[in-house]
Design an enzyme around this catalytic site. Structure first.
Site, PDB file in Angstrom:
ATOM      1  N   GLN A 322     -12.347 -11.168  -2.757  1.00  0.00           N
ATOM      2  CA  GLN A 322     -11.167 -11.625  -3.767  1.00  0.00           C
ATOM      3  C   GLN A 322     -10.084 -12.480  -2.863  1.00  0.00           C
ATOM      4  O   GLN A 322      -9.673 -12.008  -1.919  1.00  0.00           O
ATOM      5  CB  GLN A 322     -10.546 -10.408  -4.030  1.00  0.00           C
ATOM      6  CG  GLN A 322      -9.689 -10.765  -5.383  1.00  0.00           C
ATOM      7  CD  GLN A 322      -8.636  -9.539  -5.750  1.00  0.00           C
ATOM      8  OE1 GLN A 322      -7.790  -8.898  -4.948  1.00  0.00           O
ATOM      9  NE2 GLN A 322      -8.987  -8.992  -6.889  1.00  0.00           N
ATOM     10  N   CYS A 353      -2.121  -9.634  -9.282  1.00  0.00           N
ATOM     11  CA  CYS A 353      -1.242  -9.071  -8.396  1.00  0.00           C
ATOM     12  C   CYS A 353       0.326  -9.221  -8.736  1.00  0.00           C
ATOM     13  O   CYS A 353       0.626  -9.976  -9.347  1.00  0.00           O
ATOM     14  CB  CYS A 353      -1.485  -9.710  -7.150  1.00  0.00           C
ATOM     15  SG  CYS A 353      -0.346  -9.309  -5.998  1.00  0.00           S
ATOM     16  N   LYS A 392      -9.907 -10.998 -12.140  1.00  0.00           N
ATOM     17  CA  LYS A 392      -9.062  -9.769 -12.281  1.00  0.00           C
ATOM     18  C   LYS A 392      -7.732 -10.343 -12.976  1.00  0.00           C
ATOM     19  O   LYS A 392      -6.921 -10.931 -12.334  1.00  0.00           O
ATOM     20  CB  LYS A 392      -9.203  -9.129 -11.066  1.00  0.00           C
ATOM     21  CG  LYS A 392      -8.535  -7.576 -11.372  1.00  0.00           C
ATOM     22  CD  LYS A 392      -8.746  -6.807 -10.292  1.00  0.00           C
ATOM     23  CE  LYS A 392      -8.221  -5.402 -10.469  1.00  0.00           C
ATOM     24  NZ  LYS A 392      -6.786  -5.247 -10.779  1.00  0.00           N
ATOM     25  N   ASP A 456      -6.688   4.623 -14.835  1.00  0.00           N
ATOM     26  CA  ASP A 456      -6.432   5.870 -15.085  1.00  0.00           C
ATOM     27  C   ASP A 456      -7.803   6.524 -15.113  1.00  0.00           C
ATOM     28  O   ASP A 456      -8.013   7.672 -15.632  1.00  0.00           O
ATOM     29  CB  ASP A 456      -5.762   5.896 -16.235  1.00  0.00           C
ATOM     30  CG  ASP A 456      -4.334   5.459 -16.485  1.00  0.00           C
ATOM     31  OD1 ASP A 456      -3.624   5.156 -15.261  1.00  0.00           O
ATOM     32  OD2 ASP A 456      -3.792   5.248 -17.685  1.00  0.00           O
ATOM     33  N   ALA A 477      -9.986   2.456  -9.046  1.00  0.00           N
ATOM     34  CA  ALA A 477      -9.048   2.150  -7.934  1.00  0.00           C
ATOM     35  C   ALA A 477      -8.380   3.097  -7.390  1.00  0.00           C
ATOM     36  O   ALA A 477      -8.920   3.659  -6.369  1.00  0.00           O
ATOM     37  CB  ALA A 477      -7.704   1.106  -8.417  1.00  0.00           C
ATOM     38  N   ARG A 478      -7.195   3.609  -7.878  1.00  0.00           N
ATOM     39  CA  ARG A 478      -6.511   4.851  -7.346  1.00  0.00           C
ATOM     40  C   ARG A 478      -7.594   6.151  -7.556  1.00  0.00           C
ATOM     41  O   ARG A 478      -7.298   7.125  -6.527  1.00  0.00           O
ATOM     42  CB  ARG A 478      -5.064   5.224  -7.995  1.00  0.00           C
ATOM     43  CG  ARG A 478      -4.008   4.186  -7.696  1.00  0.00           C
ATOM     44  CD  ARG A 478      -2.675   4.470  -8.507  1.00  0.00           C
ATOM     45  NE  ARG A 478      -2.996   4.259  -9.742  1.00  0.00           N
ATOM     46  CZ  ARG A 478      -2.314   4.970 -10.794  1.00  0.00           C
ATOM     47  NH1 ARG A 478      -1.179   5.715 -10.597  1.00  0.00           N
ATOM     48  NH2 ARG A 478      -2.451   4.694 -12.133  1.00  0.00           N
TER      49      ARG A 478
END
Length: 607
Positions: A322, A353, A392, A456, A477-478
């Site tokens: 990326q 970002c 993205k 989420d 991601a998280r």
């Protein structure tokens, strides 16, 4: 309350208060330390320092905030990394051993001017104690390139301080490169001297300047015709304006195809999405991996630290990089540079970002509002790449003004191979829930171009609901930081009540991969520890399935203080940085006396 206490299976028996939780964790740790007092006094001193360290940092931050009290009315600055002190890299070796001695039989090119040790005995007198008796690098590859500087040197060092080698293991890895995309010295020097040719980029950028000149000429002619009353001839009919498609011909080579359909995509995670962490996620079933966001200008300057973000392990079968930038010339050149010098399956543009440093220059989310530049960047990168180009994005910049649905049809015409949509705007950052209804609408607009949804996902039930929206795949991601085994849960459609010892084994794998990637000397060990602590700042949010009042855990729900089913589980639930340091000491030995760590997400890092 009496009935509740009598119930042995009730979740309430695990709940506790903040004071009791930390009192239990500290007392248990002290008792464990007491058992090992006679074994190693030095270990005790460093561990005790780690317990006190977070409080010292807290005082430091409070002092800085008091200095700003005049301007900020005593209020703590809020936001991402606000009032975060700049900490210079810490040197853990007083004086390192010269590389000529480590590699053996090499002359030191600096001679008497060299600032490093050349006497092994003198170096060993200041070297920290070894961490363990078995070296992962020696056991895996048959040799350890760090020799006597390795923190596990006893495993492969003879009494006369020579490094041993296992010929059979060395033969197994002979001619095999486990990590690709390293920056060579020749390429680095060429980039610094600006002598790298960018032929295809020059061709594309020339068309941009030609189009600009033609537009200016056409504008001048129109102005002259409007001002001249004598010129009453009817305007010449034209087919349409000259576009980039009229000038840029199709590439003669066929682009490499990547099957993105119904895959699990590990998001490019800044700081935490390093190569060792990606290897852990690959073991748990991640299908697609991507390197951390790299700044295009730093890559073009040949910065070693930025090129390290492009490295790819052999286990990453579908891997992309990326890049972030805000101008067509630099982004096109960096795409050509990556295309010619690295082995990747796709290149991703970061236009999501949210941080100010990137956005204020026009990069990241800023590209979503600069559609002309965005179009030129995508077409230019597509022109020079032999692999697919992906993008993205977020829903938009302002919270209540979504613009992704306007951009996606345009990006289809620009030649994007895949789009990833994070269901929040820049203003939202990570507040409120991701808007999956909007993602569903955008996935229909994107068809037949694949669109991945992001936001989420923390359980297989969340993933199933996400797939019902019609997205081509899911980016995590998280959720992967909190529990990297989420990929296994999704693929097997189950909740995994993973034990604390299994979670410690996952961290042990990460530490071994980190020693392989960053080195097994003191610098490598402490770098591995730092990235492990950053990861633990997310991993501590995980609540074991067996303790949940209701399944599954939601990513936006922060748990109350609770006791685990054993001491290790309680330690892993702590949100105190001192307890994260204790976990790292179980795997990487005691911290140095001058060890310094402040987590990026420091809000919950203190008692």
């Amino acid at each position: 309350q009496d009935d509740c206490n009598a119930c042995s299976s009730c979740i309430c028996r695990f709940l506790t208060t903040k004071e009791k939780f930390h009192g239990f964790v500290d007392s248990e740790w002290q008792s464990l330390k007491g058992e090992n007092t006679n074994k190693n006094d030095k270990v005790e001193e460093t561990k005790e320092a780690s317990v006190e360290e977070p409080q010292a940092k807290k005082l430091k931050l409070e002092a800085e905030e008091k200095d700003k009290a005049g301007k900020q009315d005593g209020k703590r600055l809020r936001g991402q990394n606000k009032s975060r002190p700049h900490v210079k890299p810490t040197t853990y070796d007083e004086k390192r051993l010269c590389l000529s001695v480590v590699k053996e039989n090499r002359e030191c090119t600096f001679g008497d001017k060299c600032h490093f040790h050349h006497d092994i005995a003198e170096y060993l007198a200041t070297k920290p104690a070894d961490i363990g008796e078995s070296c992962y690098l020696y056991d895996t590859f048959g040799k350890c390139a760090f020799g006597v500087t390795c923190r596990y040197a006893k495993a492969h060092t003879t009494p006369d301080l020579k490094t041993m080698e296992n010929a059979e293991l060395i033969k197994t890895y002979e001619g095999r490169s486990t990590v690709k995309n390293s920056l060579s010295k020749d390429l680095q020097n060429s980039l610094r001297k600006r002598s790298v040719p960018f032929k295809k980029s020059a061709e594309y950028l020339k068309t941009l300047s030609n189009n600009k000149d033609k537009r200016e000429q056409q504008r001048n002619v129109e102005q002259q015709n409007a001002s001249t009353e004598a010129n009453k001839r009817p305007p010449v009919k034209t087919v349409g304006p000259l576009t980039d498609e009229d000038v840029i011909k199709l590439r003669p080579c066929e682009k490499k195809q990547v099957d993105f359909q119904d895959k699990l995509y590990l998001a490019p995670l800044t700081t935490c999405g390093n190569l060792p962490f990606r290897r852990v996620c690959k073991r748990f079933g991640a299908d697609i991996t991507c390197g951390e966001m790299a700044m295009c200008t730093n890559l073009l300057q040949g910065q070693q630290s930025e090129w390290a973000l492009l490295k790819r392990h052999e286990s990453e079968d579908v891997f992309g990089v990326q890049v972030e930038g805000c101008f067509p010339d630099t982004m096109t050149r960096v795409a050509e540079l990556i295309n010619n010098n690295t082995d990747v399956d796709f290149v991703d543009i970061n236009s999501g970002c949210p941080i100010d440093l990137v956005y204020q220059k026009g990069g990241g989310c800023g590209l979503m509002t600069r559609t002309r530049k965005f179009e030129q960047i995508i077409k230019g990168m597509n022109y020079v790449l032999d692999v697919p180009l992906t993008v993205k994005i977020r829903t938009g910049v302002q919270e209540k003004s979504n613009i992704a649905h306007k951009l996606i049809p345009e990006m289809k015409n620009w030649g994007v191979s895949m789009i990833t949509l994070h269901g929040r705007s820049r203003e939202q950052r990570y507040t409120k829930l991701a808007d999956w209804d909007y993602i569903s609408t955008c996935s229909k607009l994107a068809s037949p171009v694949p669109l991945f949804g992001n936001g989420d996902i923390l359980s297989y039930e969340d993933a199933m609901k996400a797939r019902e929206t019609g997205v081509s795949g899911i980016m995590i991601a998280r959720g992967a930081l909190i529990k990297p085994w989420i990929f296994t849960e999704i693929k097997e459609s189950r909740h995994w009540d993973i034990s604390s010892s299994e979670r410690l084994d996952v961290l042990r794998d990460f530490s071994n991969f980190g020693l392989e990637h960053w080195g097994s000397d003191t610098r490598g060990v402490e770098k591995t520890r730092t990235f492990m602590l950053e990861w633990l700042s997310f991993m501590c949010r995980y609540i074991p399935v067996g303790l949940l009042e209701r399944v599954p855990q939601k990513i936006n729900e922060r748990p109350p203080y609770y006791m685990g089913r054993n001491y290790l589980e309680s330690l892993m639930a702590s949100q105190n940085v001192g307890d994260w340091v204790r976990i790292s000491e179980m795997l990487l030995g005691p911290i140095p006396k001058n060890f310094n760590f402040l987590p990026k997400h420091k809000a919950n890092a203190y008692k």
